[in-house]
Design a protein around this motif. Structure first.
Motif, PDB file in Angstrom:
ATOM      1  N   LEU A  30       0.825  -1.206   0.000  1.00 10.48           N
ATOM      2  CA  LEU A  30       0.000   0.000   0.000  1.00 10.48           C
ATOM      3  C   LEU A  30       0.861   1.259   0.000  1.00 10.48           C
ATOM      4  O   LEU A  30       0.637   2.189  -0.795  1.00 10.48           O
ATOM      5  N   PHE A  31       1.864   1.295   0.884  1.00 10.21           N
ATOM      6  CA  PHE A  31       2.721   2.475   0.984  1.00 10.21           C
ATOM      7  C   PHE A  31       3.621   2.625  -0.234  1.00 10.21           C
ATOM      8  O   PHE A  31       3.977   3.745  -0.611  1.00 10.21           O
ATOM      9  N   LEU A  32       4.001   1.505  -0.851  1.00  7.82           N
ATOM     10  CA  LEU A  32       4.774   1.576  -2.089  1.00  7.82           C
ATOM     11  C   LEU A  32       3.947   2.217  -3.200  1.00  7.82           C
ATOM     12  O   LEU A  32       4.455   3.052  -3.964  1.00  7.82           O
ATOM     13  N   LEU A  33       2.676   1.842  -3.275  1.00  9.61           N
ATOM     14  CA  LEU A  33       1.775   2.439  -4.260  1.00  9.61           C
ATOM     15  C   LEU A  33       1.602   3.936  -3.994  1.00  9.61           C
ATOM     16  O   LEU A  33       1.687   4.759  -4.915  1.00  9.61           O
ATOM     17  N   ILE A  34       1.378   4.286  -2.730  1.00  9.33           N
ATOM     18  CA  ILE A  34       1.204   5.696  -2.368  1.00  9.33           C
ATOM     19  C   ILE A  34       2.466   6.486  -2.674  1.00  9.33           C
ATOM     20  O   ILE A  34       2.397   7.610  -3.200  1.00  9.33           O
ATOM     21  N   TYR A  35       3.626   5.899  -2.365  1.00 10.34           N
ATOM     22  CA  TYR A  35       4.886   6.602  -2.622  1.00 10.34           C
ATOM     23  C   TYR A  35       5.102   6.803  -4.122  1.00 10.34           C
ATOM     24  O   TYR A  35       5.588   7.861  -4.552  1.00 10.34           O
ATOM     25  N   GLY A  36       4.727   5.804  -4.920  1.00  7.51           N
ATOM     26  CA  GLY A  36       4.837   5.949  -6.372  1.00  7.51           C
ATOM     27  C   GLY A  36       3.984   7.088  -6.889  1.00  7.51           C
ATOM     28  O   GLY A  36       4.428   7.888  -7.730  1.00  7.51           O
ATOM     29  N   VAL A  37       2.752   7.185  -6.390  1.00  5.01           N
ATOM     30  CA  VAL A  37       1.866   8.284  -6.778  1.00  5.01           C
ATOM     31  C   VAL A  37       2.441   9.617  -6.304  1.00  5.01           C
ATOM     32  O   VAL A  37       2.363  10.635  -7.009  1.00  5.01           O
ATOM     33  N   THR A  38       3.029   9.619  -5.099  1.00  8.98           N
ATOM     34  CA  THR A  38       3.633  10.833  -4.537  1.00  8.98           C
ATOM     35  C   THR A  38       4.772  11.349  -5.412  1.00  8.98           C
ATOM     36  O   THR A  38       4.836  12.539  -5.739  1.00  8.98           O
ATOM     37  N   VAL A  39       5.664  10.448  -5.789  1.00 12.09           N
ATOM     38  CA  VAL A  39       6.806  10.831  -6.619  1.00 12.09           C
ATOM     39  C   VAL A  39       6.328  11.325  -7.977  1.00 12.09           C
ATOM     40  O   VAL A  39       6.754  12.393  -8.459  1.00 12.09           O
ATOM     41  N   LEU A  40       5.433  10.572  -8.596  1.00 13.26           N
ATOM     42  CA  LEU A  40       4.929  10.942  -9.917  1.00 13.26           C
ATOM     43  C   LEU A  40       4.179  12.271  -9.862  1.00 13.26           C
ATOM     44  O   LEU A  40       4.388  13.157 -10.702  1.00 13.26           O
ATOM     45  N   LEU A  82       9.964   1.194   4.072  1.00 11.96           N
ATOM     46  CA  LEU A  82       9.668   0.021   3.254  1.00 11.96           C
ATOM     47  C   LEU A  82      10.775  -1.014   3.354  1.00 11.96           C
ATOM     48  O   LEU A  82      10.514  -2.225   3.405  1.00 11.96           O
ATOM     49  N   SER A  83      12.018  -0.556   3.388  1.00 12.51           N
ATOM     50  CA  SER A  83      13.154  -1.465   3.527  1.00 12.51           C
ATOM     51  C   SER A  83      13.077  -2.235   4.840  1.00 12.51           C
ATOM     52  O   SER A  83      13.331  -3.448   4.880  1.00 12.51           O
ATOM     53  N   ASN A  84      12.719  -1.552   5.915  1.00 15.29           N
ATOM     54  CA  ASN A  84      12.599  -2.203   7.217  1.00 15.29           C
ATOM     55  C   ASN A  84      11.427  -3.170   7.273  1.00 15.29           C
ATOM     56  O   ASN A  84      11.510  -4.241   7.886  1.00 15.29           O
ATOM     57  N   MET A  85      10.318  -2.805   6.621  1.00 15.76           N
ATOM     58  CA  MET A  85       9.127  -3.649   6.656  1.00 15.76           C
ATOM     59  C   MET A  85       9.302  -4.927   5.844  1.00 15.76           C
ATOM     60  O   MET A  85       8.782  -5.982   6.213  1.00 15.76           O
ATOM     61  N   LEU A  86      10.030  -4.827   4.741  1.00 22.28           N
ATOM     62  CA  LEU A  86      10.200  -5.983   3.853  1.00 22.28           C
ATOM     63  C   LEU A  86      11.444  -6.802   4.177  1.00 22.28           C
ATOM     64  O   LEU A  86      11.535  -7.975   3.805  1.00 22.28           O
ATOM     65  N   GLY A  87      12.421  -6.190   4.848  1.00 24.74           N
ATOM     66  CA  GLY A  87      13.656  -6.884   5.172  1.00 24.74           C
ATOM     67  C   GLY A  87      13.617  -7.539   6.537  1.00 24.74           C
ATOM     68  O   GLY A  87      12.680  -7.382   7.312  1.00 24.74           O
ATOM     69  N   LYS A  88      14.658  -8.298   6.826  1.00 24.87           N
ATOM     70  CA  LYS A  88      14.750  -8.976   8.122  1.00 24.87           C
ATOM     71  C   LYS A  88      15.250  -8.034   9.208  1.00 24.87           C
ATOM     72  O   LYS A  88      14.946  -8.202  10.387  1.00 24.87           O
TER      73      LYS A  88
END
Length: 316
Positions: A30-40, A82-88
């Protein structure tokens, strides 16, 4: 807490928003999608203002910097989160933590002042339209924007210097998804009442100063609009201010809620929700608010896209 449990820190652990694996994956997407929209949205708005001659006015000059600041402070927070959420590992170095806080704080304070400057710009445009381009000269616009960035940098530097004076912490686990100052101060072994007082005074002072500027500008704007004899003129003036007022209420409301209240009355979960709103959601909303409600932006975008499609057809 005993002094023997205190130590200097080389890194911190960010707990994030949730420790449930399935929810972490969902929030990450969800946050990756929001961040993509934010950057664009924000970089697109900045680029559109630069390439479209009809948007080369003081209002859009300020808007381009607002979009740039939104992009910056979202980028300071979201990729690491996002790195912290997806990584170990969900760690951040002590230096990285302070740098993240400083950049984030600089962007937030800069945006607060930018919104106040934009309110003043609307006041001049509506109350003194014949003198607008003379009053809001290029030199004055650059000076106002530079002042906003300077205020953001100085205010953040004050908090950073006080944070660097903290000698030790009782834990390296920060119950947040980024390095914000209040959760960091809660881990300090030493007395941080001065830090908390400075946070409250600086945040409240900034809110009061900018609120007075915004309130005065819009009261004078309202008086001017009500004196207009043309219904079409009143509608145009109201529509011009609607986007800016929406951005102000949403952004300043969450900042006021988060930082301008005593720490004893705060809830960690509530603070996290408010932080998500103004660090992730609002940077995405601002370009949408200004583009969907702004005829000039939509016309400029249509013209740019039309010329691009035409050039592709000519050279294909």
């Amino acid at each position: 807490m005993g002094e023997e449990n205190c130590t200097t820190m080389t890194e911190f652990i960010l707990l994030g928003l949730s420790d449930v694996p399935e929810l972490r994956v969902f929030l990450s997407l969800l946050f990756l999608l929001i961040y993509g929209v934010t950057v664009l949205g924000n970089l697109g708005m900045t680029a559109l203002i630069q390439v479209s001659s009809r948007l080369h006015t003081p209002m859009y000059f300020f808007l381009s910097h607002l979009s740039f600041v939104d992009f910056c402070y979202s980028t300071v927070i979201v990729p690491k989160m996002l790195s912290n959420m997806l990584g170990k590992e969900n760690t951040i170095s002590f230096l990285g933590c302070l740098v993240q806080f400083y950049l984030f704080c600089t962007c937030v304070v800069t945006e607060v002042f930018l919104l106040a400057v934009m309110a003043y710009d609307r006041f001049v445009a509506i109350c003194n339209p014949l003198l607008y381009m003379v009053t809001m000269s290029r030199t004055l616009c650059v000076e106002l924007v530079s002042g906003c960035y300077l205020c953001g940098a100085v205010c953040s530097l004050i908090h950073l210097c006080l944070a660097l004076e903290i000698p030790s912490y009782r834990s390296n686990v920060i119950n947040h998804f980024f390095c914000d100052l209040p959760p960091l101060l809660s881990l300090a072994c030493s007395d941080v009442s001065v830090n908390e007082l400075v946070v409250f005074i600086v945040a409240t002072s900034i809110e009061i100063i900018t609120f007075v500027i915004v309130l005065t500008s819009y009261l004078l704007i309202l008086i001017t609009i009500l004196r207009m004899s043309s219904a079409a003129g009143r509608h145009k003036a109201f529509s011009t201010c609607a986007s800016h007022l929406t951005a102000i209420v949403v952004f300043k409301g969450t900042v006021l809620f988060t930082y301008c209240r005593p720490s004893s009355g705060s809830s960690t979960d509530t603070d996290k929700v408010a932080s998500v709103f103004y660090t992730i959601v609002i940077p995405m909303l601002n370009p949408l608010i200004y583009s969907l409600r702004n005829r000039d932006v939509k016309e400029a975008l249509r013209k740019v896209l039309g010329s691009k499609l035409l050039s592709e057809k000519l050279f294909s």
